[in-house]
Design a protein around this motif. Structure first.
Motif, PDB file in Angstrom:
ATOM      1  N   THR A  67      -9.870  31.951  -3.560  1.00  0.00           N
ATOM      2  CA  THR A  67     -10.195  31.962  -2.128  1.00  0.00           C
ATOM      3  C   THR A  67      -9.811  33.324  -1.553  1.00  0.00           C
ATOM      4  OG1 THR A  67      -8.049  30.962  -1.616  1.00  0.00           O
ATOM      5  CG2 THR A  67      -9.949  29.460  -1.782  1.00  0.00           C
ATOM      6  N   GLY A  68     -10.384  33.657  -0.417  1.00  0.00           N
ATOM      7  CA  GLY A  68     -10.148  34.947   0.211  1.00  0.00           C
ATOM      8  C   GLY A  68      -8.683  35.248   0.460  1.00  0.00           C
ATOM      9  N   ASP A  69      -7.890  34.215   0.753  1.00  0.00           N
ATOM     10  CA  ASP A  69      -6.468  34.419   1.006  1.00  0.00           C
ATOM     11  C   ASP A  69      -5.626  34.346  -0.269  1.00  0.00           C
ATOM     12  OD1 ASP A  69      -6.498  31.699   0.431  1.00  0.00           O
ATOM     13  OD2 ASP A  69      -5.757  31.080   2.407  1.00  0.00           O
ATOM     14  N   GLY A  70      -6.267  34.082  -1.415  1.00  0.00           N
ATOM     15  CA  GLY A  70      -5.562  34.023  -2.688  1.00  0.00           C
ATOM     16  C   GLY A  70      -4.770  32.756  -2.914  1.00  0.00           C
ATOM     17  N   ARG A  71      -4.809  31.825  -1.975  1.00  0.00           N
ATOM     18  CA  ARG A  71      -4.000  30.613  -2.063  1.00  0.00           C
ATOM     19  C   ARG A  71      -4.470  29.655  -3.154  1.00  0.00           C
ATOM     20  NH1 ARG A  71      -3.931  25.721  -0.678  1.00  0.00           N
ATOM     21  NH2 ARG A  71      -2.322  24.510   0.310  1.00  0.00           N
TER      22      ARG A  71
ATOM     23  N   ARG B  29      -6.667  29.196  -6.676  1.00  0.00           N
ATOM     24  CA  ARG B  29      -7.236  29.904  -7.823  1.00  0.00           C
ATOM     25  C   ARG B  29      -7.775  28.867  -8.794  1.00  0.00           C
ATOM     26  NH1 ARG B  29      -5.602  34.968  -8.467  1.00  0.00           N
ATOM     27  NH2 ARG B  29      -5.513  34.831 -10.727  1.00  0.00           N
TER      28      ARG B  29
ATOM     29  N   ARG C 158      -2.752  25.872  -6.651  1.00  0.00           N
ATOM     30  CA  ARG C 158      -2.711  25.876  -5.184  1.00  0.00           C
ATOM     31  C   ARG C 158      -1.356  26.414  -4.751  1.00  0.00           C
ATOM     32  NH1 ARG C 158      -6.538  22.210  -1.933  1.00  0.00           N
ATOM     33  NH2 ARG C 158      -8.268  22.168  -3.366  1.00  0.00           N
ATOM     34  N   GLY C 159      -1.388  27.564  -4.088  1.00  0.00           N
ATOM     35  CA  GLY C 159      -0.120  28.179  -3.676  1.00  0.00           C
ATOM     36  C   GLY C 159       0.728  28.476  -4.897  1.00  0.00           C
TER      37      GLY C 159
ATOM     38  N   MET D 232     -14.643  25.300   1.040  1.00  0.00           N
ATOM     39  CA  MET D 232     -14.010  26.611   0.896  1.00  0.00           C
ATOM     40  C   MET D 232     -14.977  27.578   0.244  1.00  0.00           C
ATOM     41  SD  MET D 232     -10.318  25.318  -0.514  1.00  0.00           S
ATOM     42  CE  MET D 232     -11.038  24.093  -1.603  1.00  0.00           C
TER      43      MET D 232
ATOM     44  N   GLU E 182     -12.832  36.683  -9.307  1.00  0.00           N
ATOM     45  CA  GLU E 182     -11.743  37.638  -9.417  1.00  0.00           C
ATOM     46  C   GLU E 182     -12.215  38.837 -10.233  1.00  0.00           C
ATOM     47  OE1 GLU E 182      -7.242  36.900  -9.919  1.00  0.00           O
ATOM     48  OE2 GLU E 182      -8.105  36.948 -11.927  1.00  0.00           O
TER      49      GLU E 182
END
Length: 99
Positions: free
Chosen positions: A30-34, A36, A49-50, A92, A97
């Motif tokens: 996701t754009g915020d990297g949260r 993957r 996630r996170g 989302m 990457e």
């Protein structure tokens, strides 16, 4: 990723994973990297996630630009590859990457 749908029966997801060969293999973020999500050539995916590694795992299948997911916990979901670097999934937007 927990989006319930009725696209496939709830079966043993590990045994039903099929090797995948498509241009979308690899890591999507996701754009915020949260979040993957790695699409593996074994037909399995692993989503972090996170700080929670392997928050969701299961099998997937790509048909054209459409992807279906069958999570090991029983959830199903789907998504669409908009282009070679953008995936819309679960409300989302994921981006391939770059290494």
């Amino acid at each position: 990723m927990p989006t319930q749908s009725n696209n496939a029966p709830n079966t043993d997801t590990t045994a039903n994973a099929q090797p995948q060969s498509h241009p979308y293999l690899g890591m999507w973020v996701t754009g915020d990297g949260r979040i993957r999500q790695e699409l593996l050539p074994t037909g399995r995916y692993d989503e972090a996630r996170g700080i929670r590694r392997s928050a969701y795992q299961g099998r997937y299948r790509v048909t054209g630009t459409h992807i279906n997911y069958w999570d090991d916990t029983g959830f199903t979901a789907d998504g669409t590859f908009v282009d070679s670097d953008t995936l819309h999934h679960g409300g989302m937007i994921f981006y391939r990457e770059k290494s």
